[in-house]
Structures are given as C-alpha cells and as structure tokens.
Design a protein around this motif. Structure first.
Motif, PDB file in Angstrom:
ATOM      1  N   ALA A 173     -75.237  18.995   2.868  1.00 22.91           N
ATOM      2  CA  ALA A 173     -75.663  18.576   4.206  1.00 22.91           C
ATOM      3  C   ALA A 173     -75.952  17.067   4.191  1.00 22.91           C
ATOM      4  CB  ALA A 173     -76.887  19.360   4.645  1.00 22.91           C
ATOM      5  N   SER A 174     -76.644  16.617   3.136  1.00 23.64           N
ATOM      6  CA  SER A 174     -76.970  15.188   3.047  1.00 23.64           C
ATOM      7  C   SER A 174     -75.713  14.360   2.848  1.00 23.64           C
ATOM      8  CB  SER A 174     -77.910  14.919   1.867  1.00 23.64           C
ATOM      9  OG  SER A 174     -78.930  15.871   1.833  1.00 23.64           O
ATOM     10  N   PHE A 175     -74.894  14.830   1.919  1.00 19.71           N
ATOM     11  CA  PHE A 175     -73.667  14.124   1.593  1.00 19.71           C
ATOM     12  C   PHE A 175     -72.753  14.031   2.819  1.00 19.71           C
ATOM     13  CE2 PHE A 175     -69.233  15.241   0.714  1.00 19.71           C
ATOM     14  CZ  PHE A 175     -68.797  14.121   0.049  1.00 19.71           C
ATOM     15  N   GLY A 176     -72.610  15.170   3.515  1.00 24.44           N
ATOM     16  CA  GLY A 176     -71.758  15.188   4.702  1.00 24.44           C
ATOM     17  C   GLY A 176     -72.288  14.254   5.773  1.00 24.44           C
ATOM     18  N   ALA A 177     -73.612  14.265   5.955  1.00 27.47           N
ATOM     19  CA  ALA A 177     -74.212  13.413   6.978  1.00 27.47           C
ATOM     20  C   ALA A 177     -73.986  11.940   6.645  1.00 27.47           C
ATOM     21  CB  ALA A 177     -75.700  13.707   7.096  1.00 27.47           C
ATOM     22  N   ILE A 178     -74.182  11.575   5.387  1.00 28.81           N
ATOM     23  CA  ILE A 178     -73.987  10.174   4.998  1.00 28.81           C
ATOM     24  C   ILE A 178     -72.537   9.765   5.201  1.00 28.81           C
ATOM     25  CG2 ILE A 178     -73.990   8.518   3.118  1.00 28.81           C
ATOM     26  CD1 ILE A 178     -76.280   9.698   1.929  1.00 28.81           C
ATOM     27  N   THR A 179     -71.623  10.603   4.743  1.00 31.00           N
ATOM     28  CA  THR A 179     -70.210  10.252   4.860  1.00 31.00           C
ATOM     29  C   THR A 179     -69.827  10.057   6.320  1.00 31.00           C
ATOM     30  OG1 THR A 179     -69.918  11.847   3.082  1.00 31.00           O
ATOM     31  CG2 THR A 179     -67.938  10.847   3.985  1.00 31.00           C
ATOM     32  N   ALA A 180     -70.240  11.005   7.158  1.00 29.94           N
ATOM     33  CA  ALA A 180     -69.848  10.932   8.563  1.00 29.94           C
ATOM     34  C   ALA A 180     -70.331   9.637   9.201  1.00 29.94           C
ATOM     35  CB  ALA A 180     -70.395  12.132   9.326  1.00 29.94           C
ATOM     36  N   VAL A 181     -71.573   9.288   8.955  1.00 32.24           N
ATOM     37  CA  VAL A 181     -72.114   8.123   9.656  1.00 32.24           C
ATOM     38  C   VAL A 181     -71.684   6.807   9.000  1.00 32.24           C
ATOM     39  CG1 VAL A 181     -74.058   9.413  10.562  1.00 32.24           C
ATOM     40  CG2 VAL A 181     -74.324   8.143   8.427  1.00 32.24           C
ATOM     41  N   LEU A 182     -71.640   6.791   7.680  1.00 37.00           N
ATOM     42  CA  LEU A 182     -71.332   5.532   6.986  1.00 37.00           C
ATOM     43  C   LEU A 182     -69.856   5.186   7.142  1.00 37.00           C
ATOM     44  CD1 LEU A 182     -72.849   3.502   5.230  1.00 37.00           C
ATOM     45  CD2 LEU A 182     -72.032   4.706   3.230  1.00 37.00           C
ATOM     46  N   VAL A 183     -69.014   6.092   6.727  1.00 31.75           N
ATOM     47  CA  VAL A 183     -67.578   5.837   6.782  1.00 31.75           C
ATOM     48  C   VAL A 183     -67.099   5.797   8.235  1.00 31.75           C
ATOM     49  CG1 VAL A 183     -65.318   6.639   6.041  1.00 31.75           C
ATOM     50  CG2 VAL A 183     -67.294   6.957   4.555  1.00 31.75           C
ATOM     51  N   ALA A 185     -73.594  -2.237  10.018  1.00 30.67           N
ATOM     52  CA  ALA A 185     -73.615  -3.554   9.372  1.00 30.67           C
ATOM     53  C   ALA A 185     -72.317  -3.805   8.599  1.00 30.67           C
ATOM     54  CB  ALA A 185     -74.826  -3.664   8.439  1.00 30.67           C
ATOM     55  N   ILE A 186     -71.846  -2.806   7.873  1.00 32.65           N
ATOM     56  CA  ILE A 186     -70.598  -2.978   7.116  1.00 32.65           C
ATOM     57  C   ILE A 186     -69.428  -3.213   8.066  1.00 32.65           C
ATOM     58  CG2 ILE A 186     -68.951  -1.905   5.526  1.00 32.65           C
ATOM     59  CD1 ILE A 186     -71.241  -0.283   4.381  1.00 32.65           C
ATOM     60  N   GLY A 187     -69.422  -2.475   9.183  1.00 29.18           N
ATOM     61  CA  GLY A 187     -68.368  -2.646  10.177  1.00 29.18           C
ATOM     62  C   GLY A 187     -68.284  -4.082  10.658  1.00 29.18           C
ATOM     63  N   TYR A 188     -69.393  -4.783  10.626  1.00 35.02           N
ATOM     64  CA  TYR A 188     -69.433  -6.170  11.050  1.00 35.02           C
ATOM     65  C   TYR A 188     -69.134  -7.159   9.961  1.00 35.02           C
ATOM     66  CZ  TYR A 188     -70.215  -5.733  15.652  1.00 35.02           C
ATOM     67  OH  TYR A 188     -69.984  -5.472  16.934  1.00 35.02           O
ATOM     68  N   LEU A 189     -69.316  -6.700   8.723  1.00 33.72           N
ATOM     69  CA  LEU A 189     -69.148  -7.586   7.579  1.00 33.72           C
ATOM     70  C   LEU A 189     -67.680  -7.642   7.185  1.00 33.72           C
ATOM     71  CD1 LEU A 189     -71.425  -8.981   6.226  1.00 33.72           C
ATOM     72  CD2 LEU A 189     -71.508  -7.181   4.522  1.00 33.72           C
ATOM     73  N   ARG A 223     -62.428   0.078   4.420  1.00 29.88           N
ATOM     74  CA  ARG A 223     -62.501   1.340   3.701  1.00 29.88           C
ATOM     75  C   ARG A 223     -62.916   1.144   2.251  1.00 29.88           C
ATOM     76  NH1 ARG A 223     -58.763   6.438   4.789  1.00 29.88           N
ATOM     77  NH2 ARG A 223     -59.300   5.706   6.851  1.00 29.88           N
ATOM     78  N   PRO A 224     -62.221   0.280   1.498  1.00 31.72           N
ATOM     79  CA  PRO A 224     -62.666   0.098   0.104  1.00 31.72           C
ATOM     80  C   PRO A 224     -64.112  -0.373  -0.009  1.00 31.72           C
ATOM     81  CG  PRO A 224     -60.843  -1.395   0.660  1.00 31.72           C
ATOM     82  CD  PRO A 224     -60.958  -0.429   1.766  1.00 31.72           C
ATOM     83  N   ILE A 225     -64.516  -1.298   0.856  1.00 30.66           N
ATOM     84  CA  ILE A 225     -65.892  -1.798   0.771  1.00 30.66           C
ATOM     85  C   ILE A 225     -66.885  -0.676   1.044  1.00 30.66           C
ATOM     86  CG2 ILE A 225     -67.598  -3.286   1.887  1.00 30.66           C
ATOM     87  CD1 ILE A 225     -65.459  -5.395   2.149  1.00 30.66           C
ATOM     88  N   THR A 226     -66.613   0.103   2.076  1.00 32.73           N
ATOM     89  CA  THR A 226     -67.501   1.228   2.392  1.00 32.73           C
ATOM     90  C   THR A 226     -67.570   2.188   1.205  1.00 32.73           C
ATOM     91  OG1 THR A 226     -66.741   1.059   4.662  1.00 32.73           O
ATOM     92  CG2 THR A 226     -68.005   3.002   4.091  1.00 32.73           C
ATOM     93  N   MET A 227     -66.405   2.454   0.618  1.00 33.05           N
ATOM     94  CA  MET A 227     -66.369   3.405  -0.494  1.00 33.05           C
ATOM     95  C   MET A 227     -67.166   2.902  -1.688  1.00 33.05           C
ATOM     96  SD  MET A 227     -65.047   6.119   0.235  1.00 33.05           S
ATOM     97  CE  MET A 227     -64.329   6.769   1.710  1.00 33.05           C
ATOM     98  N   LEU A 243     -74.174   3.651  -4.121  1.00 38.90           N
ATOM     99  CA  LEU A 243     -75.470   4.175  -3.671  1.00 38.90           C
ATOM    100  C   LEU A 243     -75.678   5.611  -4.139  1.00 38.90           C
ATOM    101  CD1 LEU A 243     -75.916   2.878  -0.017  1.00 38.90           C
ATOM    102  CD2 LEU A 243     -77.182   2.217  -2.051  1.00 38.90           C
ATOM    103  N   SER A 244     -74.615   6.401  -4.099  1.00 39.73           N
ATOM    104  CA  SER A 244     -74.750   7.801  -4.500  1.00 39.73           C
ATOM    105  C   SER A 244     -75.070   7.913  -5.976  1.00 39.73           C
ATOM    106  CB  SER A 244     -73.452   8.568  -4.212  1.00 39.73           C
ATOM    107  OG  SER A 244     -73.093   8.415  -2.881  1.00 39.73           O
ATOM    108  N   ALA A 245     -74.314   7.150  -6.797  1.00 34.72           N
ATOM    109  CA  ALA A 245     -74.524   7.218  -8.242  1.00 34.72           C
ATOM    110  C   ALA A 245     -75.904   6.681  -8.599  1.00 34.72           C
ATOM    111  CB  ALA A 245     -73.434   6.428  -8.956  1.00 34.72           C
ATOM    112  N   LEU A 246     -76.246   5.501  -8.042  1.00 30.36           N
ATOM    113  CA  LEU A 246     -77.535   4.888  -8.348  1.00 30.36           C
ATOM    114  C   LEU A 246     -78.696   5.722  -7.835  1.00 30.36           C
ATOM    115  CD1 LEU A 246     -77.092   1.078  -7.700  1.00 30.36           C
ATOM    116  CD2 LEU A 246     -77.604   2.227  -9.859  1.00 30.36           C
TER     117      LEU A 246
END
Ligand SMILES: Nc1ncnc2c1ncn2[C@@H]1O[C@H](COP(=O)(O)OP(=O)(O)OP(=O)(O)O)[C@@H](O)[C@H]1O
Ligand SMILES: [Mg+2]
Lengths: 317, 247
Positions: free
Chosen positions: B59-69, B154-158, B165-169, B175-178
C-alpha cells in the motif's frame, strides 16, 4: 481583412508613466543573440504591432516582458514593477506562441478557471461568447482544431479586465470570421484605454489596427513609428506604368533614385527614393509612359525594404 | 485556486489509463508476492504474518509510486507543452499550483491503498485486532503519500523531458533503499542507522509499522514527515515561479 483604417490617432498617447519599459535589455541563447540592447517604452492606450522576420526576437522580447525568461542584462519593468508582480496583480493578459493548454478538460472548465483566477474577471459565458467558443464549450480541449485552440488562448487572455494585453501571433490559424471578431474585441479593449502589444506576420493587421509599429531584426529595433511613418521611412515610392514599343531596360536602370526595377510584359514597376525626380527623368528619356501611377509603398513592401536593407548592411560589414 | 484544485482532480479521474494502472497494480503486485504465503505463520522477529506485512508495504509502495512517478512525469509533460507557461501568466500564486497538484495526487493514492487493503482482507484474510487500525493505516499511508506527491511536483519542475523518468527512479530507489524498505537496516553500522532515521521513506514506513503493531505512530516520525512536506512543497513552489527554462 475588411477592417477599415485605424481610427486611433496619436493624440494624447505617450502620456503618463510607461506601461512597459525595457532598458538596455539583452538576451542570448548560447551564441544566438535573440535580443540585443533593447530600449522600448509602451504607454497606456497604445496599440503596438511588433514585426520582424522569423527569428527576429519577437517571441523572446515578449517572454522577457512577461517574466517568463530573465534578461542577461538590462531591466524590464511593467507598471513600474517587476513582470511577476504585475502578473500577480492581474494586470496582464497574454496569448503565447508556444502556450499549451491544459488537457483532459472541457473548454468551459478551462475558461472558468481563467475567470476564477482573475481578480477582475468577466462572466464566463461572456468570455466564451466573445471568443466564439459558445458552441464548442463542452468539447474536450485536446480534441480541438488549431484555430479553435487559438480561440481558447484568446479567451484565457481576455478572461478579465487587463491593463496590458500581449499577443504573440494571435490570429495564426484562425479563419476570417474569427480574426475579425478577434480584432473587433481588441479594438474595444484599446478604446477602454488598455495597451495592446502584438507580434504578427500579417502586415495588413498591423497596418489596420496598430497605431505604432516596431520592426525588429536580429534582436534590434530597426524602425519604430506609425504605420505611415514606417512606410515613409522605407523611403521609397512605387511607380507603375506601361510602355509601348521597345523597352530599353538599360536606359531604365540608369534612372535617378532607382531602388528596384521590374519589367513584366509591357508593365514597368519601379521603386524610387524620389518619385518626382525619377518620373521627370523618365520623360527626359523621351519615353511616353501610359497609365502612370505613383503611390506609397504598402506596409509589407516597406517592411521588406527595411529588413532587406538591414540584412545587406550587415553583410557588407 | 479551488477551481484549479477541482479541475486537477477531475482531469486525473478522467485519465482512465493512468487511474487504472496506478490503482490496480499495487494490488496485483501484492497478490504476486503474498499470494502463496501462509496466512498464519509469523514472520521471524515479529508477531505479524507475511500477508499483513506485505499489505502495508505494498500500500505504501503503491502510493509512493503513483504520486511520485505520476506527478513528476505529468508535470514535466505539461511544461513541455507550454501549459505551465500559460498558467504562470495568471494571477495564481505558486503555492496554489503546488496545492492543486498535490491534491490531484492524493486522489490517485487513496483508492490504490484501499484496493490493496480490500484484496488483502478478501483473498488473504488479513485481520487486525481492532477496527481502528484499518482506518488509521489508511489515513497514515494516505497522508504520508502527500509528502512524496510534493516531492514529485518538485522533480517535475527540476527535470525536463526525457530526464524525468530516470531522475525520478534514482530518487525513488535511493529513498526506498536508504529508508530501509528493501533490506533490514538492523545490520547496518549504527552511524548509518542514525542517518536512515531521518530519511522520509523510513519515517513513512515507521508510521505503518507502529499502527500494524497496535501502537500510535511516533511523534518523531510524524514531525519528520511534516518537515519534509514543508521542504518539498516549498521547493516545488519556488521552482514553479523560478522556472525560466522554456521546456
Ligand atoms: N530556447 C531557445 N534556445 C536557443 N535558441 C533560441 C531559443 N528560443 C529562441 N531562440 C533563438 O532566438 C532567436 C529569436 O527567436 P524568437 O523566437 O524570439 O523569434 P521570433 O521573432 O519570435 O520568430 P518567429 O517569427 O519565427 O516566431 C532565434 O534565432 C531563435 O533560434
Ligand atoms: Mg515568435
């Protein structure tokens, strides 16, 4: 266009504080100097056309004006403040050449958004009507034709009472009727004392609507004045006549003050820097020109003459 | 500004492909990973089953992916098309734009969380001791996802075009690993663990973990997330206004 000649006179303009002020503004993209040391003031109530060949720096100038880009040098002020502040105060409406539209929304929804964001908005239905969008108000924005999209941009720029309207090639892709309504609306706006600045490649629009014409070329101002002044500044007048019998091209080329010569069949077309002297010399050659016409250059010809001269001058340097 | 928020939400809902994918794939992934796992056996070192643990993770992973990517790519595309240039010519302040974008992201992440929960409860019979845990979990994961939505804006603007896509990934995987979402961080040196505590994904995961064990989330994790929300949203608003690149 069937618009009548401009009814705006120069009287009373250039009063008060400038609406737009460029002070020694430059902007380069790498080696390309898009805007070079531009000095420019616009005043309330002026309708100004910005002309120039492709790549002259028109869009770049408008981007700087709107604060979408920062100048490398110099200062841009709108209403005595920064472009951003002026925009936040809702003083400016703009149609961009490269302005996209929000997708996945209906025309009415988008226009309503523009109205809601404007501090002095007009009613949504009125804005739709004025832009000729009433019939297609329920269509999706991403399904519109090029000219329809352009109308939506126009609606966004006129969602409320602005003090300055900036338009980058606003009528590109519009049909004749849309163009006419567009300029009628703009005239109305100008009559209410708003300043209008538009870039265009349609010189007849500039001639009919603008009370001031600025010609840009490689980021510099080549000419700045009324359409009539620009035509006069091009210096040349047009002489057209027919000749019977043999046409001695060599002799015609020797005419004084000649700027251009073109012979097609019996008809001779001349551009001259001093039409009186040229015609006088013409008779002096013993020729008998028939159907003689002497007229000023159209804005289009004047524009070409001015920009060609500048290009030649640069090449010579 | 409310019109913009409403419009952003509406158009997100209208984008059926995006909604379908974002909402359903975390649940699909959940079934893939936890589908065959035992419903009663406890995971080592916890008193929770794998289906339950995976439910919260997915649920957390899906939520992050949906909003971040989702957000970063959509915004980068809008900038490319020139819509953002047009929008910047309205009296809308930067924070209005960011708020609308974050709100539209939240609309996507909420159903994706709920669907994972429903699938876990129905297929893998995941249950909690108390009903409040369901509500609290949904809310915590949803609220936490807003932090990453702001980061996505913020990333969308950067970044522009192809680089988004690569930057977001990279940011996302980093962030996930850390944050310790992938491997247990207990084996890391203690100074690394000290740092990890401050990573937003770690605080985000900790919210869910506290609730699944029947505790209230730690104030520290909540504060960390709020702090990041302020930073990301501030950065996004600043980038929106500063954006003088054409793309
Ligand atoms: N983003 C950019 N990057 C690099 N060069 C640019 C960029 N935008 C414009 N230029 C260059 O700056 C110069 C001026 O461009 P600008 O778009 O202002 O011209 P314009 O007068 O609007 O032309 P047009 O009539 O074709 O719209 C051109 O030489 C163009 O190639
Ligand atoms: Mg242009």
């Amino acid at each position: 266009m069937t618009t009548t000649a401009s009814t705006f006179t120069g009287e009373g303009r250039r009063t008060g504080a400038p609406v737009v002020s460029f002070e020694h503004v430059s902007k380069s993209y790498g080696a390309v100097k898009a805007v070079a040391d531009l000095d420019l003031q616009l005043y309330p109530g002026e309708t100004v056309a910005l002309l120039g060949p492709n790549g002259a720096g028109k869009s770049s100038t408008l981007d700087l004006l709107l604060g979408l880009r920062a100048p490398d040098a110099g200062r841009v002020e709108l209403f005595g403040t920064t472009p951003q502040r002026a925009i936040e105060q809702g003083k400016i409406g703009a149609v961009l050449q490269s302005g996209g539209l929000m997708e996945e929304v209906k025309v009415r929804e988008l226009v309503k958004l523009a109205c809601d964001l404007h501090p002095r908005a007009y009613p949504v239905e009125q804005v739709l009507e004025q832009a000729g969008l009433t019939e297609i108000a329920d269509r999706m924005v991403n399904k519109l034709s090029g000219g329809q999209e352009q109308r939506v941009r126009f609606a966004l720029a006129t969602a409320g009472a602005n003090e300055l309207i900036v338009l980058d090639e606003p009528t590109t892709g519009m049909d004749v009727t849309a163009r006419q309504t567009f300029w009628t609306t703009m005239r109305d706006q100008a009559r209410q004392g708003r300043a209008i600045l538009f870039a265009t490649h349609y010189l007849e629009e500039a001639d009919a609507i603008a009370d001031r014409v600025i010609v840009l070329h490689r980021g510099r101002v080549l000419a700045d004045g009324s359409a009539a002044e620009i035509k006069a500044r091009a210096g040349a007048r047009r002489i057209v006549f027919d000749l019977d019998g043999h046409i001695g091209e060599g002799a015609l080329r020797e005419l004084p003050f000649l700027a251009a010569l073109e012979i097609s069949g019996r008809t001779v077309r001349i551009q001259s820097h001093d039409a009186d002297a040229t015609v006088h010399a013409l008779y002096g050659l013993g020729l008998y020109p028939r159907n003689l016409e002497v007229a000023g250059l159209g804005l289009e010809q004047a524009f070409i003459a001015i920009t060609d001269a500048a290009t030649a001058e640069e090449a010579a340097r | 500004m409310n019109t913009l928020i409403k419009l952003e939400v509406i158009r997100t809902l209208r984008n059926k492909k995006f909604m379908f994918f974002s909402v359903l794939y975390p649940a699909a992934l959940y079934l893939l990973i936890a589908g065959g796992a035992s419903e009663t056996e406890l995971v080592k070192g916890t008193h929770l089953t794998l289906p339950l643990l995976m439910m919260v993770s997915m649920a957390s992973f899906g939520a992050i992916t949906a909003v971040l990517v989702g957000q970063s790519e959509r915004i980068a595309k809008e900038r490319e098309k020139g819509w953002v240039r047009q929008l910047r010519l309205t009296a809308l302040p930067g924070r209005g734009y960011v708020t609308a974008k974050v709100a539209s992201a939240a609309v996507v992440s909420l159903p994706s969380i709920v669907v994972v929960f429903v699938v876990a409860a129905a297929v893998k019979h995941v249950r909690f001791d108390a009903a409040w845990q369901w509500i609290a979990l949904t809310f915590a994961i949803w609220a936490g996802s807003i932090v990453f939505a702001a980061l996505g804006v913020a990333i969308g603007y950067l970044a522009t075009g192809d680089a988004v896509r690569p930057i977001t990934m990279i940011i996302y995987f980093g962030l996930s690993a850390l944050g310790g979402l992938w491997f247990p961080t207990a084996s890391f040196p203690s100074w690394v663990q000290k740092i990890i505590e401050w990573v937003p994904t770690h605080a985000y995961a900790a919210l869910g973990q506290a609730i699944e064990q029947g505790n209230a989330p730690h104030l520290k994790d909540v504060s960390i997330l709020v702090g990041y929300l302020v930073i990301f949203a501030g950065a996004a608003a600043w980038l929106y206004r500063r954006d003088t690149q054409k793309a």
